[in-house]
Motif scaffolding. Structure first.
Motif, mmCIF file in Angstrom:
data_model
loop_
_atom_site.group_PDB
_atom_site.id
_atom_site.type_symbol
_atom_site.label_atom_id
_atom_site.label_comp_id
_atom_site.label_asym_id
_atom_site.label_seq_id
_atom_site.Cartn_x
_atom_site.Cartn_y
_atom_site.Cartn_z
ATOM 1 N N ARG A 99 0.830 -1.145 0.047
ATOM 2 C CA ARG A 99 -0.136 -0.069 -0.092
ATOM 3 C C ARG A 99 0.944 1.216 0.017
ATOM 4 O O ARG A 99 0.601 2.125 -0.567
ATOM 5 C CB ARG A 99 -0.881 0.079 1.144
ATOM 6 C CG ARG A 99 -2.284 -0.801 0.848
ATOM 7 C CD ARG A 99 -3.371 -0.134 1.777
ATOM 8 N NE ARG A 99 -3.118 0.089 3.191
ATOM 9 C CZ ARG A 99 -3.476 -1.096 4.048
ATOM 10 N NH1 ARG A 99 -3.898 -2.053 3.554
ATOM 11 N NH2 ARG A 99 -3.163 -1.013 5.174
ATOM 12 N N VAL A 100 1.867 1.234 0.853
ATOM 13 C CA VAL A 100 2.985 2.316 0.887
ATOM 14 C C VAL A 100 3.606 2.522 -0.428
ATOM 15 O O VAL A 100 3.510 3.600 -0.976
ATOM 16 C CB VAL A 100 3.838 2.187 1.998
ATOM 17 C CG1 VAL A 100 4.699 3.321 2.145
ATOM 18 C CG2 VAL A 100 3.016 2.254 3.273
ATOM 19 N N ALA A 101 3.895 1.457 -1.099
ATOM 20 C CA ALA A 101 4.669 1.529 -2.370
ATOM 21 C C ALA A 101 3.801 2.027 -3.318
ATOM 22 O O ALA A 101 4.453 2.707 -4.184
ATOM 23 C CB ALA A 101 5.268 0.210 -2.686
ATOM 24 N N GLN A 102 2.527 2.054 -3.345
ATOM 25 C CA GLN A 102 1.488 2.552 -4.159
ATOM 26 C C GLN A 102 2.027 4.253 -4.382
ATOM 27 O O GLN A 102 1.937 4.716 -5.270
ATOM 28 C CB GLN A 102 0.126 2.477 -4.125
ATOM 29 C CG GLN A 102 -0.302 0.803 -4.357
ATOM 30 C CD GLN A 102 -1.667 0.468 -4.105
ATOM 31 O OE1 GLN A 102 -2.293 1.481 -3.372
ATOM 32 N NE2 GLN A 102 -2.127 -0.864 -4.441
ATOM 33 N N ALA A 110 7.043 4.833 -4.850
ATOM 34 C CA ALA A 110 7.568 3.754 -5.630
ATOM 35 C C ALA A 110 9.057 3.235 -5.364
ATOM 36 O O ALA A 110 9.400 2.010 -5.819
ATOM 37 C CB ALA A 110 7.284 4.008 -7.057
ATOM 38 N N ARG A 111 9.649 3.997 -4.945
ATOM 39 C CA ARG A 111 11.395 3.686 -4.437
ATOM 40 C C ARG A 111 11.373 3.328 -3.207
ATOM 41 O O ARG A 111 12.375 3.179 -2.433
ATOM 42 C CB ARG A 111 12.164 5.015 -4.733
ATOM 43 C CG ARG A 111 12.232 4.926 -6.397
ATOM 44 C CD ARG A 111 13.557 5.724 -6.615
ATOM 45 N NE ARG A 111 14.610 5.492 -6.024
ATOM 46 C CZ ARG A 111 15.444 4.232 -6.634
ATOM 47 N NH1 ARG A 111 14.958 3.530 -7.539
ATOM 48 N NH2 ARG A 111 16.417 3.878 -6.014
ATOM 49 N N MET A 112 10.307 3.300 -2.460
ATOM 50 C CA MET A 112 10.461 2.921 -1.012
ATOM 51 C C MET A 112 11.088 1.582 -0.551
ATOM 52 O O MET A 112 11.980 1.618 0.110
ATOM 53 C CB MET A 112 8.997 3.311 -0.494
ATOM 54 C CG MET A 112 8.962 2.606 0.980
ATOM 55 S SD MET A 112 8.691 0.640 1.282
ATOM 56 C CE MET A 112 6.983 0.417 0.841
ATOM 57 N N LYS A 113 10.662 0.673 -1.304
ATOM 58 C CA LYS A 113 11.384 -0.658 -0.991
ATOM 59 C C LYS A 113 12.919 -0.632 -1.436
ATOM 60 O O LYS A 113 13.568 -1.420 -0.434
ATOM 61 C CB LYS A 113 10.653 -1.639 -1.707
ATOM 62 C CG LYS A 113 9.247 -2.140 -1.444
ATOM 63 C CD LYS A 113 8.491 -2.921 -2.324
ATOM 64 C CE LYS A 113 7.121 -3.140 -1.926
ATOM 65 N NZ LYS A 113 6.224 -3.870 -2.963
ATOM 66 N N HIS A 114 13.296 -0.039 -2.425
ATOM 67 C CA HIS A 114 14.840 0.091 -2.618
ATOM 68 C C HIS A 114 15.386 0.924 -1.595
ATOM 69 O O HIS A 114 16.497 0.582 -1.323
ATOM 70 C CB HIS A 114 15.067 0.932 -3.967
ATOM 71 C CG HIS A 114 14.419 -0.018 -5.247
ATOM 72 N ND1 HIS A 114 12.978 -0.019 -5.682
ATOM 73 C CD2 HIS A 114 15.093 -0.907 -6.093
ATOM 74 C CE1 HIS A 114 12.937 -0.764 -6.615
ATOM 75 N NE2 HIS A 114 14.019 -1.383 -6.910
ATOM 76 N N ARG A 115 14.632 1.884 -1.052
ATOM 77 C CA ARG A 115 15.435 2.490 -0.076
ATOM 78 C C ARG A 115 15.635 1.904 1.284
ATOM 79 O O ARG A 115 16.478 2.055 1.871
ATOM 80 C CB ARG A 115 14.528 4.016 0.147
ATOM 81 C CG ARG A 115 14.849 5.043 -0.841
ATOM 82 C CD ARG A 115 14.531 6.537 -0.116
ATOM 83 N NE ARG A 115 13.276 6.408 0.693
ATOM 84 C CZ ARG A 115 12.045 6.887 -0.020
ATOM 85 N NH1 ARG A 115 12.176 6.806 -1.413
ATOM 86 N NH2 ARG A 115 10.999 6.452 0.419
ATOM 87 N N VAL A 116 14.502 1.208 1.464
ATOM 88 C CA VAL A 116 14.525 0.302 2.611
ATOM 89 C C VAL A 116 15.832 -0.624 2.717
ATOM 90 O O VAL A 116 16.411 -0.925 3.468
ATOM 91 C CB VAL A 116 13.303 -0.301 3.144
ATOM 92 C CG1 VAL A 116 13.450 -1.285 4.258
ATOM 93 C CG2 VAL A 116 12.305 0.618 3.399
#
Ligand code: SF4
Ligand code: ZN
Length: 313
Positions: A251-254, A257-263
């Motif tokens: 939901r957050v990634a919607q 879009a780069r959140m997962k890469h940053r984590v």
């Protein structure tokens, strides 16, 4: 108006949200394969002449990994063997197993199958049945994960594998990172990397070639290559905390879009300060690698065997 590939004028097949690009089928395939091979080569995951056990579950991630590794096995100079663990989950695993067998045969890869029933004397369904009677001290996913990891290692050893390749992707890593953060478990957090070294003579080092690709990219690659598997979900997913985290992250990634890469990048900074893992000891019950005197698999088996005696199936 149809959207064009950002690298050529052909119609786009995949949208890479995090890179703000659209790619046609050919350029997406190149992007995906280059990224996975860069991970394997750059992180020295596999060496020429190695025998690699590839964990396949019959899901799209693991079949995609096997497909790509078999496509590149000559280039990488490795020999592959597919390793399938059947936990015994009715209405789910047998359908995935069937798909896995079909593709493994089609791609000409050797297959080794191992089941909970044959090795432990119970299926996961039977374990859950007695866990419910014993007030659910452990969740199904805990039992499933610990015992499956144990069998993967044991079977990879039996196969004489130098490495064990699993299909964990970027989404998986971010989910596990968040779980470890929520549990304040820094040691577990540091343990989960793209590859692990051999910390015990009976521990086959694990590698994760899909570490830097998103789940949706794996799905797109599978789709483009006609890799299909039954659309069924494990019935025990409702007990899984990780599933909740997965939904929340998506939901957050919607919105970002780069959140997962940053984590994932943040994780590599966090673990830098953590002491490297010490050598594993040996489980005094089964002789396999263990952090404590008795490994988690033997602890779980002892508990479940006790429950099975109290509540015969
Ligand atoms: Fe195992 Fe849990 Fe995955 Fe089901 S959802 S296959 S029980 S880890
Ligand atoms: Zn043990």
């Amino acid at each position: 108006m149809s959207v064009c590939c950002s690298l050529c004028r052909k119609p786009a097949a995949v949208r890479l949200l995090h890179a703000r690009m659209h790619l046609c089928a050919k350029h997406f395939e190149e992007y995906f394969e280059r990224r996975v091979l860069w991970t394997i080569k750059g992180m020295r995951m596999l060496e020429q002449g190695e025998r690699v056990a590839v964990a396949v579950s019959g899901g799209k991630d693991s079949l995609t990994l096997l497909f790509l590794l078999s496509k590149c096995s000559h280039y990488l100079g490795v020999e592959l063997v597919a390793l399938l663990i059947d936990e015994g989950i009715r209405g789910y695993r047998e359908l995935k197993v069937e798909a896995a067998r079909r593709y493994v045969k089609e791609w000409g890869v050797e297959l080794k199958e191992v089941s909970f029933k044959e090795r432990f004397g119970f299926t996961l369904d039977e374990a859950v049945e007695v866990l419910v009677k014993g007030s659910m001290k452990y969740k199904p996913c805990t039992v499933c994960g610990v015992l499956r990891r144990y069998l993967l290692n044991e079977a990879a050893l039996e196969l004489g594998a130098d490495k064990l390749a699993t299909a964990h992707n970027l989404d998986d890593e971010v989910q596990v990172f968040m779980m470890n953060v929520l549990q304040s478990n820094l040691v577990a957090l540091a343990r989960e990397g793209a590859s692990a070294r051999r910390t015990h003579e009976k521990l086959v080092p694990r590698v994760k070639p899909l570490y830097f690709v998103l789940e949706r990219e794996v799905m797109a690659y599978a789709l483009l290559h006609g890799i299909e598997t039954p659309d069924v979900e494990c019935p025990y997913i409702v007990y899984s905390t990780r599933h909740l985290i997965r939904r929340w992250l998506n939901r957050v990634a919607q919105e970002d879009a780069r959140m997962k890469h940053r984590v994932l990048a943040f994780k590599s900074i966090v673990v830098k300060g953590v002491e490297p893992e010490e050598e594993f000891g040996t489980c005094k019950v089964c002789g396999m690698p263990s952090a404590g005197e008795v490994c988690r698999a033997c602890q779980l088996r002892e508990y479940l065997d006790g429950l099975l005696q109290l509540h015969p199936l």
